[in-house]
Design an enzyme around this catalytic site. Structure first.
Site, PDB file in Angstrom:
ATOM      1  N   LYS A 158       0.831  -1.205   0.000  1.00  0.00           N
ATOM      2  CA  LYS A 158       0.000   0.000   0.000  1.00  0.00           C
ATOM      3  C   LYS A 158       0.864   1.254   0.000  1.00  0.00           C
ATOM      4  CE  LYS A 158      -4.046  -1.803   2.438  1.00  0.00           C
ATOM      5  NZ  LYS A 158      -4.937  -1.650   3.613  1.00  0.00           N
ATOM      6  N   LYS A 201      -0.646  -8.148   5.533  1.00  0.00           N
ATOM      7  CA  LYS A 201      -1.300  -9.408   5.166  1.00  0.00           C
ATOM      8  C   LYS A 201      -2.567  -9.016   4.406  1.00  0.00           C
ATOM      9  CE  LYS A 201      -2.257 -13.862   5.579  1.00  0.00           C
ATOM     10  NZ  LYS A 201      -1.375 -14.860   4.936  1.00  0.00           N
ATOM     11  N   ILE A 203      -6.281  -9.396   3.521  1.00  0.00           N
ATOM     12  CA  ILE A 203      -7.500  -9.996   4.074  1.00  0.00           C
ATOM     13  C   ILE A 203      -8.451 -10.267   2.915  1.00  0.00           C
ATOM     14  CG2 ILE A 203      -9.369  -9.722   5.777  1.00  0.00           C
ATOM     15  CD1 ILE A 203      -6.968  -9.059   7.326  1.00  0.00           C
ATOM     16  N   LYS A 237     -18.325   4.014  -3.278  1.00  0.00           N
ATOM     17  CA  LYS A 237     -19.440   3.375  -2.587  1.00  0.00           C
ATOM     18  C   LYS A 237     -20.721   3.560  -3.394  1.00  0.00           C
ATOM     19  CE  LYS A 237     -17.150   4.261   1.766  1.00  0.00           C
ATOM     20  NZ  LYS A 237     -16.927   5.269   2.822  1.00  0.00           N
ATOM     21  N   ARG A 292     -13.384  14.122   7.962  1.00  0.00           N
ATOM     22  CA  ARG A 292     -14.397  14.975   7.321  1.00  0.00           C
ATOM     23  C   ARG A 292     -15.789  14.409   7.569  1.00  0.00           C
ATOM     24  NH1 ARG A 292     -12.559  11.347   3.355  1.00  0.00           N
ATOM     25  NH2 ARG A 292     -14.268  10.016   2.709  1.00  0.00           N
ATOM     26  N   ARG A 336     -26.908   5.644  -3.544  1.00  0.00           N
ATOM     27  CA  ARG A 336     -26.353   6.818  -4.223  1.00  0.00           C
ATOM     28  C   ARG A 336     -26.856   6.816  -5.664  1.00  0.00           C
ATOM     29  NH1 ARG A 336     -20.127   7.906  -2.368  1.00  0.00           N
ATOM     30  NH2 ARG A 336     -20.357   7.374  -0.148  1.00  0.00           N
TER      31      ARG A 336
HETATM   32  C1  MV4 Z   1      -7.007  -4.007   2.262  1.00  0.00           C
HETATM   33  C2  MV4 Z   1      -7.763  -5.076   1.729  1.00  0.00           C
HETATM   34  C3  MV4 Z   1      -7.439  -6.355   2.156  1.00  0.00           C
HETATM   35  N1  MV4 Z   1      -6.412  -6.562   3.012  1.00  0.00           N
HETATM   36  N2  MV4 Z   1      -6.002  -4.272   3.127  1.00  0.00           N
HETATM   37  C4  MV4 Z   1      -9.057  -0.520  -0.355  1.00  0.00           C
HETATM   38  C5  MV4 Z   1      -8.801   0.966  -0.329  1.00  0.00           C
HETATM   39  C6  MV4 Z   1      -7.983   1.239   0.876  1.00  0.00           C
HETATM   40  N3  MV4 Z   1      -8.707   2.096   1.746  1.00  0.00           N
HETATM   41  C7  MV4 Z   1      -7.714  -0.083   1.501  1.00  0.00           C
HETATM   42  N4  MV4 Z   1      -8.368  -1.110   0.728  1.00  0.00           N
HETATM   43  C8  MV4 Z   1      -8.232  -2.438   1.026  1.00  0.00           C
HETATM   44  N5  MV4 Z   1      -7.255  -2.740   1.932  1.00  0.00           N
HETATM   45  C9  MV4 Z   1      -5.724  -5.520   3.476  1.00  0.00           C
HETATM   46  N6  MV4 Z   1      -4.709  -5.746   4.327  1.00  0.00           N
HETATM   47  C10 MV4 Z   1      -8.789  -4.777   0.841  1.00  0.00           C
HETATM   48  C11 MV4 Z   1      -9.022  -3.451   0.470  1.00  0.00           C
HETATM   49  C12 MV4 Z   1     -10.091  -3.257  -0.478  1.00  0.00           C
HETATM   50  C13 MV4 Z   1     -11.301  -2.674  -0.093  1.00  0.00           C
HETATM   51  C14 MV4 Z   1     -11.524  -2.221   1.205  1.00  0.00           C
HETATM   52  C15 MV4 Z   1     -12.718  -1.639   1.562  1.00  0.00           C
HETATM   53  C16 MV4 Z   1     -13.729  -1.513   0.629  1.00  0.00           C
HETATM   54  C17 MV4 Z   1     -13.552  -1.952  -0.664  1.00  0.00           C
HETATM   55  C18 MV4 Z   1     -12.337  -2.521  -1.041  1.00  0.00           C
HETATM   56  C19 MV4 Z   1     -12.169  -2.959  -2.344  1.00  0.00           C
HETATM   57  C20 MV4 Z   1     -10.964  -3.516  -2.712  1.00  0.00           C
HETATM   58  C21 MV4 Z   1      -9.936  -3.655  -1.780  1.00  0.00           C
END
Ligand code: MV4
Length: 446
Positions: A158, A201, A203, A237, A292, A336
């Site tokens: 990330k 990791k 998820i 969303k 926000r 939305r």
């Molecule tokens: C993750 C994840 C799975 N595992 N982190 C998406 C945007 C950013 N805010 C973080 N995101 C994610 N982080 C780990 N360790 C999966 C996502 C993710 C996701 C998270 C929330 C809502 C929609 C999503 C769509 C794809 C991936």
């Protein structure tokens, strides 16, 4: 209390803020681009100032013009809404330098939470559960590979400056690591001017559940329960609901306490959101903190009967919060409605609304800036309305939503109404068993 608030935003959120200001007897100043001259926020505000041409960077992101508008109209505070300058630390600082109260987070808080790796380390130190991974930023490729081996694949890289999924790569096996590392760093560097990366990791099939919080200037914080925002498409969303169908009273208590811990640790002032990923075992992990008001705030307002914009203004004015936590008494869902064609990859569909009928009746709230004859400009976000239904149970809120969607008539532009109608009939949605993967397999029926 403030006498005059300038709203540095447009569309439905500008209207939403003006409405609360009117109820609080606060004068309002709208700002608008030349594309928004005929907008309702301009008509509903007490005063209005043009701040530039249609492109956002020349108008709604034009800090000197907005500050000038605030100075000539004698505004004592600025509400930034969501998007645009709402999480811009420079803007927050410039407001302060001009003696204008920014109704949002301090520059330090915005920077601390805007750097995702730093935010995560702060939360970890505060005792908020975080996802196993690197301690802070990765210094080089080799360190990344070593940590990935230790925590086990799949992992996710990330960008610390990330947002909207940019600079993020899932890595399923060691052979793919180097290419992912290179391309994620390159993408982040180009998009944010910061290629710092951290590792976690991965998820699989989590839910996105966020906790609404409020903190005052005296160090007190409370939570206002959760919103489930798992149904997203390309990090946008589409629908949110509260309570989450996945929630238990015990989990709400734990996540609420973790969110309060997070807010208290940073002495958070204002309303904010702590986002969590929740896995299939109902283990939850801190993901990000938003400083926000969010698009989906009305569903929380409706289930706890609480005006979040009023609370933001009161906190900014130095009024202490009660400190009570709030638990949902009803069920609320938000669809939305975007000017997009759901049959063609949700492509934006700006244009003129020729006919409009807005649903109403028991359990229906519509937050929108559109009217018959309104032209949706192509320059901004495609969201044109938020349709919110409120009922005693989830099933009833879905039934009310189906009824309200069937009443909603928007002609002249394509909208996501047909998508929401099909979603309401979807078995996984009706059962409440969806995850963030839901939209990957959803197909519109012709
Ligand atoms: C993750 C994840 C799975 N595992 N982190 C998406 C945007 C950013 N805010 C973080 N995101 C994610 N982080 C780990 N360790 C999966 C996502 C993710 C996701 C998270 C929330 C809502 C929609 C999503 C769509 C794809 C991936």
């Amino acid at each position: 209390m403030f006498k005059k608030i300038l709203i540095a935003n447009r569309g439905e959120i500008a209207l939403r803020i003006i409405r609360t200001c009117k109820e609080m007897n606060i004068q309002t100043i709208a700002v608008y681009s030349t594309a928004d001259k005929e907008s309702l926020h301009v008509r509903f505000a007490d005063e209005a100032v043009c701040i530039g041409p249609p492109p956002s960077r020349d108008s709604y992101l034009n800090i000197p013009n907005i500050i000038a508008a605030a100075e000539i109209t004698n505004a004592d505070a600025i509400h930034p809404g969501y998007g645009f300058l709402s999480e811009n630390s420079k803007f927050s600082a410039i407001c302060a330098e001009h003696g204008i109260k920014f109704i949002g987070a301090t520059p330090d808080m915005i920077d601390a939470m805007g750097d995702k790796s730093n935010a995560k380390e702060t939360m970890k130190r505060a005792g908020v559960p975080t996802i196993p991974g690197s301690d802070g930023l990765l210094s080089d490729l080799k360190t990344g590979l070593d940590i990935a081996k230790e925590i086990g694949y799949p992992v996710i890289l990330k960008a610390t400056a990330g947002g909207g999924g940019r600079g993020m790569r899932i890595v399923w096996k060691p052979e793919e690591f180097e290419a992912a590392w290179d391309s994620a760093r390159q993408e982040a560097g180009a998009a944010f001017g910061n290629d710092g990366m951290y590792l976690e990791k991965y998820i699989e099939e989590p839910r996105h559940i966020e906790i609404q919080i409020a903190g005052d200037q005296y160090g007190k914080a409370c939570h206002l329960s959760e919103r489930d925002c798992s149904i997203q498409r390309r990090h946008q969303k589409l629908i949110e609901e509260t309570p989450s169908p996945f929630m238990t009273e015990e989990l709400r208590e734990e996540m609420g306490n973790a969110a309060i811990k997070a807010a208290t640790a940073v002495r958070y002032e204002g309303v904010g959101t702590v986002e969590f990923l929740v896995d299939k075992h109902r283990k939850f992990y801190f993901m990000e903190m938003n400083t926000r008001i969010q698009v989906e705030h009305p569903i929380t307002e409706e289930v706890i009967n609480y005006d979040l914009i009023k609370e933001q203004i009161k906190i900014a004015a130095g009024i202490p919060i009660s400190g009570n936590n709030y638990f949902p008494k009803l069920h609320a869902i938000e669809c939305r409605i975007n000017a997009e064609d759901p049959y063609h990859d949700f492509r934006p569909a700006p244009g003129k609304i020729t006919t409009l009928h807005v649903p109403g009746g028991h359990g229906v709230r519509v937050d929108s800036h559109i009217y018959a004859g309104y032209t949706i400009p192509p320059n901004y976000d495609s969201m044109i309305a938020k349709l919110i239904t409120i009922a005693q149970s989830r099933e009833e809120a879905i039934n009310t939503m189906e009824r309200a969607l069937s009443e909603f008539v928007i002609e002249g532009v394509k909208t996501t109404i047909p998508f929401h109608q099909q979603l309401m009939k979807n078995e996984n949605f009706r059962k409440g068993t969806y995850t963030t993967k839901f939209m990957e397999s959803f197909k519109m029926e012709e």
